[in-house]
Write a protein that holds these residues in place. Structure first.
Motif, PDB file in Angstrom:
ATOM      1  N   ALA A 168       1.178   7.043  -7.668  1.00  0.00           N
ATOM      2  CA  ALA A 168       1.409   5.603  -7.496  1.00  0.00           C
ATOM      3  C   ALA A 168       2.487   5.115  -8.455  1.00  0.00           C
ATOM      4  O   ALA A 168       3.375   4.345  -8.071  1.00  0.00           O
ATOM      5  CB  ALA A 168       0.109   4.826  -7.702  1.00  0.00           C
ATOM      6  N   ASN A 169       2.435   5.570  -9.701  1.00  0.00           N
ATOM      7  CA  ASN A 169       3.452   5.176 -10.688  1.00  0.00           C
ATOM      8  C   ASN A 169       4.844   5.614 -10.243  1.00  0.00           C
ATOM      9  O   ASN A 169       5.807   4.842 -10.324  1.00  0.00           O
ATOM     10  CB  ASN A 169       3.140   5.765 -12.069  1.00  0.00           C
ATOM     11  N   THR A 170       4.954   6.837  -9.780  1.00  0.00           N
ATOM     12  CA  THR A 170       6.245   7.358  -9.318  1.00  0.00           C
ATOM     13  C   THR A 170       6.759   6.565  -8.123  1.00  0.00           C
ATOM     14  O   THR A 170       7.920   6.146  -8.092  1.00  0.00           O
ATOM     15  CB  THR A 170       6.126   8.856  -8.955  1.00  0.00           C
ATOM     16  N   ALA A 171       5.893   6.343  -7.143  1.00  0.00           N
ATOM     17  CA  ALA A 171       6.301   5.605  -5.944  1.00  0.00           C
ATOM     18  C   ALA A 171       6.705   4.174  -6.274  1.00  0.00           C
ATOM     19  O   ALA A 171       7.707   3.660  -5.739  1.00  0.00           O
ATOM     20  CB  ALA A 171       5.167   5.612  -4.920  1.00  0.00           C
ATOM     21  N   MET A 172       5.979   3.522  -7.158  1.00  0.00           N
ATOM     22  CA  MET A 172       6.302   2.139  -7.521  1.00  0.00           C
ATOM     23  C   MET A 172       7.613   2.060  -8.313  1.00  0.00           C
ATOM     24  O   MET A 172       8.403   1.131  -8.124  1.00  0.00           O
ATOM     25  CB  MET A 172       5.158   1.522  -8.317  1.00  0.00           C
ATOM     26  N   THR A 173       7.873   3.033  -9.167  1.00  0.00           N
ATOM     27  CA  THR A 173       9.134   3.076  -9.909  1.00  0.00           C
ATOM     28  C   THR A 173      10.309   3.235  -8.951  1.00  0.00           C
ATOM     29  O   THR A 173      11.329   2.551  -9.072  1.00  0.00           O
ATOM     30  CB  THR A 173       9.114   4.212 -10.947  1.00  0.00           C
ATOM     31  N   ARG A 189       9.702  -6.091 -10.664  1.00  0.00           N
ATOM     32  CA  ARG A 189       8.906  -5.324 -11.617  1.00  0.00           C
ATOM     33  C   ARG A 189       7.640  -4.894 -10.915  1.00  0.00           C
ATOM     34  O   ARG A 189       7.283  -5.431  -9.864  1.00  0.00           O
ATOM     35  CB  ARG A 189       8.623  -6.100 -12.892  1.00  0.00           C
ATOM     36  N   THR A 190       6.973  -3.908 -11.470  1.00  0.00           N
ATOM     37  CA  THR A 190       5.802  -3.350 -10.803  1.00  0.00           C
ATOM     38  C   THR A 190       4.536  -3.610 -11.589  1.00  0.00           C
ATOM     39  O   THR A 190       4.555  -3.811 -12.810  1.00  0.00           O
ATOM     40  CB  THR A 190       5.954  -1.826 -10.602  1.00  0.00           C
ATOM     41  N   GLN A 205      -6.304  10.894 -11.894  1.00  0.00           N
ATOM     42  CA  GLN A 205      -5.041  10.936 -12.630  1.00  0.00           C
ATOM     43  C   GLN A 205      -3.871  11.273 -11.715  1.00  0.00           C
ATOM     44  O   GLN A 205      -2.786  10.702 -11.821  1.00  0.00           O
ATOM     45  CB  GLN A 205      -5.121  11.954 -13.777  1.00  0.00           C
ATOM     46  N   GLU A 206      -4.085  12.173 -10.767  1.00  0.00           N
ATOM     47  CA  GLU A 206      -3.038  12.536  -9.820  1.00  0.00           C
ATOM     48  C   GLU A 206      -2.666  11.343  -8.928  1.00  0.00           C
ATOM     49  O   GLU A 206      -1.483  11.083  -8.689  1.00  0.00           O
ATOM     50  CB  GLU A 206      -3.493  13.710  -8.953  1.00  0.00           C
ATOM     51  N   ASP A 217       0.831  -1.196   0.000  1.00  0.00           N
ATOM     52  CA  ASP A 217       0.000   0.000   0.000  1.00  0.00           C
ATOM     53  C   ASP A 217       0.873   1.257   0.000  1.00  0.00           C
ATOM     54  O   ASP A 217       0.385   2.363   0.154  1.00  0.00           O
ATOM     55  CB  ASP A 217      -0.965   0.013   1.184  1.00  0.00           C
ATOM     56  N   LEU A 218       2.185   1.062  -0.132  1.00  0.00           N
ATOM     57  CA  LEU A 218       3.182   2.133  -0.208  1.00  0.00           C
ATOM     58  C   LEU A 218       3.342   2.885   1.109  1.00  0.00           C
ATOM     59  O   LEU A 218       3.947   3.943   1.141  1.00  0.00           O
ATOM     60  CB  LEU A 218       2.871   3.112  -1.349  1.00  0.00           C
TER      61      LEU A 218
END
Length: 161
Positions: A83-88, A98-99, A77-78, A24-25
């Motif tokens: 989420a994309n940034t945190a997972m990368t 991989r994510t 979208q935000e 859940d980051l």
């Protein structure tokens, strides 16, 4: 006289190839991530980091008769971009990772993804909620342990001073 060698228990097990790590980051997920990384390093398994964007549950929990919570397309979208940034960033810390980001209810998505990817193990954190929080939100980890067809290793969130 030659004796037939009997297989020892556990020798028929396949090596771990893929470990699914739902996150859940939150900082509470970190102990599970560290443990999954150690298991992957020891076994050579690949890690798939899964984050489920649950866009419904927060709205239900925050809703009250005088205040509704809704998310417009810009807000969604935000959330997706964050989420994309945190997972990368998370994947960059873990070799052989991989994510994957999905939208939906975490408890069902985790089980679906584990089956879809043919994961060998799920390693996930648990918040250890009790009382009203457990009743309202339930335990995603408890649900996954109960219904998973593969082994699930849960790692309790460490208490912080």
């Amino acid at each position: 006289m030659a004796s037939a060698r009997q297989p020892s228990p556990g020798n028929d097990r396949q090596p771990l190839k893929l470990i699914l790590v739902p996150t859940d980051l939150s900082p509470g997920a970190e102990p599970a991530l560290r443990l999954a990384a150690r298991i992957a390093e020891a076994t050579g398994a690949e890690i798939v980091l899964l984050h489920v964007l649950d866009l419904v549950t927060p709205a239900i929990l925050a809703a009250s008769p005088d205040m509704g919570l809704w998310m417009d397309n810009a807000m969604i979208q935000e959330v997706q971009n964050k989420a994309n940034t945190a997972m990368t960033q998370l994947a960059a810390r873990l070799p052989r990772a991989r994510t994957l980001i999905r939208e939906g209810t975490p408890r069902s998505i985790i089980l679906d993804v584990a089956q879809e990817l043919k994961a060998d193990l799920i390693v996930m954190g648990t918040h250890g909620r009790t009382g009203l929080g457990h009743v309202l939100i339930g335990s995603v980890a408890e649900h996954v342990v109960r219904y998973s067809r593969i082994p699930v290793l849960t790692v309790r969130q460490q208490d912080t001073p």
